[in-house]
Every structure is written in C-alpha cells, then in structure tokens.
Design a protein around this motif. Structure first.
Motif, PDB file in Angstrom:
ATOM      1  N   VAL A  51       7.371  -1.431   5.865  1.00  0.00           N
ATOM      2  CA  VAL A  51       6.773  -2.418   5.121  1.00  0.00           C
ATOM      3  C   VAL A  51       7.926  -3.084   4.127  1.00  0.00           C
ATOM      4  O   VAL A  51       8.428  -2.233   3.527  1.00  0.00           O
ATOM      5  N   LYS A  54       6.928 -10.405   4.359  1.00  0.00           N
ATOM      6  CA  LYS A  54       6.097 -11.127   3.588  1.00  0.00           C
ATOM      7  C   LYS A  54       6.175 -12.453   4.361  1.00  0.00           C
ATOM      8  O   LYS A  54       7.023 -12.818   5.196  1.00  0.00           O
ATOM      9  N   TYR A 114      -3.714  -9.340   2.581  1.00  0.00           N
ATOM     10  CA  TYR A 114      -4.150  -8.238   2.069  1.00  0.00           C
ATOM     11  C   TYR A 114      -4.428  -8.035   0.739  1.00  0.00           C
ATOM     12  O   TYR A 114      -3.535  -8.876   0.071  1.00  0.00           O
ATOM     13  N   LEU A 123      -3.604  -5.924  -3.302  1.00  0.00           N
ATOM     14  CA  LEU A 123      -2.535  -5.186  -3.752  1.00  0.00           C
ATOM     15  C   LEU A 123      -3.412  -4.762  -5.309  1.00  0.00           C
ATOM     16  O   LEU A 123      -4.337  -5.438  -5.486  1.00  0.00           O
ATOM     17  N   SER A 146      -2.826 -10.287  -4.409  1.00  0.00           N
ATOM     18  CA  SER A 146      -2.771 -10.180  -3.097  1.00  0.00           C
ATOM     19  C   SER A 146      -1.692 -10.778  -2.319  1.00  0.00           C
ATOM     20  O   SER A 146      -0.814 -11.456  -3.034  1.00  0.00           O
ATOM     21  N   ASP A 147      -1.419 -10.432  -1.213  1.00  0.00           N
ATOM     22  CA  ASP A 147      -0.173 -10.973  -0.399  1.00  0.00           C
ATOM     23  C   ASP A 147      -0.580 -11.031   1.032  1.00  0.00           C
ATOM     24  O   ASP A 147      -2.036 -10.867   1.529  1.00  0.00           O
ATOM     25  N   MET A 150       1.118 -10.381   5.206  1.00  0.00           N
ATOM     26  CA  MET A 150       1.932  -9.680   5.808  1.00  0.00           C
ATOM     27  C   MET A 150       2.207 -10.297   7.367  1.00  0.00           C
ATOM     28  O   MET A 150       1.267 -10.796   7.823  1.00  0.00           O
ATOM     29  N   ASP A 182       6.437   3.255   4.226  1.00  0.00           N
ATOM     30  CA  ASP A 182       6.568   2.493   3.148  1.00  0.00           C
ATOM     31  C   ASP A 182       7.112   3.572   2.055  1.00  0.00           C
ATOM     32  O   ASP A 182       7.015   4.723   2.210  1.00  0.00           O
ATOM     33  N   THR A 202      -1.774  -2.510   1.509  1.00  0.00           N
ATOM     34  CA  THR A 202      -0.448  -2.731   2.269  1.00  0.00           C
ATOM     35  C   THR A 202      -0.397  -2.099   3.748  1.00  0.00           C
ATOM     36  O   THR A 202      -0.314  -2.529   4.911  1.00  0.00           O
ATOM     37  N   ALA A 246      -0.865  -3.384   7.487  1.00  0.00           N
ATOM     38  CA  ALA A 246       0.332  -2.994   8.694  1.00  0.00           C
ATOM     39  C   ALA A 246      -0.557  -2.695   9.840  1.00  0.00           C
ATOM     40  O   ALA A 246      -0.329  -3.049  10.972  1.00  0.00           O
TER      41      ALA A 246
END
Length: 291
Positions: A142, A166, A212, A214, A218-219, A221, A238, A246, A250
């Motif tokens: 990750v 990312k 997803y 955090l 948020s972010d 992947m 990770d 995260t 994944a």
C-alpha cells in the motif's frame, strides 16, 4: 430488459471503446508491463548500531494477540533456538510526531527505523520468516510506506510485488467493473451499427479504483488490472493499521479481481482505533502495538 443506447460519430480510423459505469472511453494502444522474475535477498553482515535521539519513542507495547510477533518468543535459526530481541530493537527506533499531518494526529514515523540497518533488516526478517512457507505468490504494498517493506519481502519469498497506488499515479485508464450492457450503437446520417456485447476482455494498462476513509479524511486506491490473477494467494503489506480503511480498500480491490487475500501485515498497530475489527475474517499480523 433495460438497454443502454449510446450515440457516436462514425470515425475514419478504428477505435476501441470501453464501458466504465455509464461512460465510454476511447482507448489508445497500451503496452503490458514486462514480467519480472523474483530473486533472492542476501542478508549480508549484520552491523549493529545504537540509535537514540530526541523525539524517539520507546514506550511501545506488545499486546497478547495470537497473531503478533512476541518479543519473548523463541525463533529457530538453523537448529539453534534463540531468544528474539528484534521486536524491542525495532520499537526503540520508531518515533511519534504529534499533530502531523493534521492537529490531533500522532504520526508513527518509521523513517527513523530505516536509519538503523539492523532494525530495518529485523523487520523484514520477521515478515519473511512468517510468510516464506505460506505459498504466497503476490505481495501487495500500500502506498507509500508499503512500498518500503513489500519489495524485499516479495523478493525473499519468491513472490511478485504489486503496488496499490493513490489516484493518477499508475499509467492507464481508470474504470469501474462492468455490470451489464445489452447493446450500443453508432449513428451518423447514413450509418447505424448495433454491436452486442458478448464478453469483456482485460485491457492491459487499465486500473481499478476503490475509495476509502482514513482517520483524518478520505482517499482513493488504484491497482493495475491484470497485475493479480484470480486465485493467487496474496499478502497485503503496509507500515501501520489505524482505522483499517486502507487495508479494507486493498482487500476489496484484490478480491474484485479474484485474488485470495491470505493475510494483512503491518509493522505497527494502533489498537485503540479498532482497525483490526474492520478486516472481518482476514487475519492481521503486526510486529508492534502502540497506544
């Protein structure tokens, strides 16, 4: 049955179209990645050094989870059982930076561990010892610090390394999985062509995405389609698990392409944030637990 009709202008040159959700993307020629054969990692001499400095936290705790590395456990090195002091050495080189990247966040900084080659090698060795006989064919790292631990682990156990990145970092075109398309058509003043979709082939270079959350935002992947094949036994790596978002992203990406996620592994766990609970039935292996 519902049908999806999309109008196009007939083009002079042949163009391939790929359906992404409710949109259609024109694809250019994409070159598949070259295959990389795994190699073995060499240990080399162990040069011991002492690391101590301002801001280095030494109050990490190792909880009694059954799938954590225990500092007092015995490890076999050849035919000799030795007392393992590697966990204490690793934890002594990790520092905590308050209010980074946002106020209220206690950032677990493993870069200080990387300054100590012995502690860094200890962390890799502990993971390799756990996974070398588990028939792992994929190590998925990750971004970003999973890229530090993933490749040496993958090389040591003879697996391929797959980066989980990312958004907009991987070359290719992002898409969501197809659900159902009955037909589409091309129109201009004198032509009407209806094409029935019978099957969908993997497009080299395309990427799939997963959003997803955090503990501080948020972010998204992304992973290349075709990097992992259905049924491959996969380890997700990770540096840290906090809320677990995260790792869940994944796992979701890998399972969407049919991978068998065997376990997740991290150097550090923040147990108060209960990220382990979000993984469901997926095992989690960590070296250090921090409160």
């Amino acid at each position: 049955m519902n049908t999806l009709k999309i109008s196009f202008t007939v083009l002079k040159k042949p163009t391939t179209y790929f359906f992404s959700g409710n949109s259609v993307i024109s694809l250019k020629s994409l070159t598949p990645p070259s295959s990389v054969k795994p190699a073995s990692i060499s240990g080399g001499p162990r040069v011991y050094s002492t690391f101590a400095g301002a801001g280095v936290r030494t109050d990490f705790k190792v909880n009694s989870y059954s799938n954590m590395a225990e500092p007092d456990s015995d490890h076999k090195q050849g035919d000799v059982a030795v007392k393992d002091d590697r966990i204490a050495r690793i934890s002594s080189t990790i520092r905590v930076i308050p209010d980074f990247p946002k106020p209220g966040i206690m950032f677990q900084d493993i870069t200080t561990m990387l300054l100590d080659p012995v502690a860094f090698k200890d962390s890799i060795d502990l993971f390799v010892e756990r996974y070398k006989d588990k028939d792992i064919s994929v190590v998925a790292g990750v971004e970003a610090r999973g890229f530090i631990f993933g490749p040496p682990i993958a090389l040591a156990i003879g697996a391929k390394f797959v980066p989980m990145r990312k958004p907009n970092k991987l070359p290719g075109i992002s898409f969501l999985p197809l659900t159902s398309v009955t037909f589409f058509q091309f129109n201009n003043s004198s032509h009407r062509i209806i094409c029935y979709v019978m099957s969908c082939h993997v497009i080299s270079g395309a990427v799939i995405s997963e959003e997803y959350s955090l503990e501080y935002g948020s972010d998204i992947m992304e992973m290349h389609v075709g990097a992992v094949e259905a049924g491959e036994r996969t380890l997700v790596i990770d540096d840290l698990i906090a809320t677990g978002g995260t790792l869940v992203a994944a796992i979701n990406l890998l399972e969407r392409v049919g991978a068998n996620v065997v376990e997740c592994a991290c150097v550090i766990e923040l147990p108060d944030l209960k990220g382990r609970d979000r993984l469901g039935d997926k095992p989690l292996f960590v070296l250090i637990s921090s409160t």
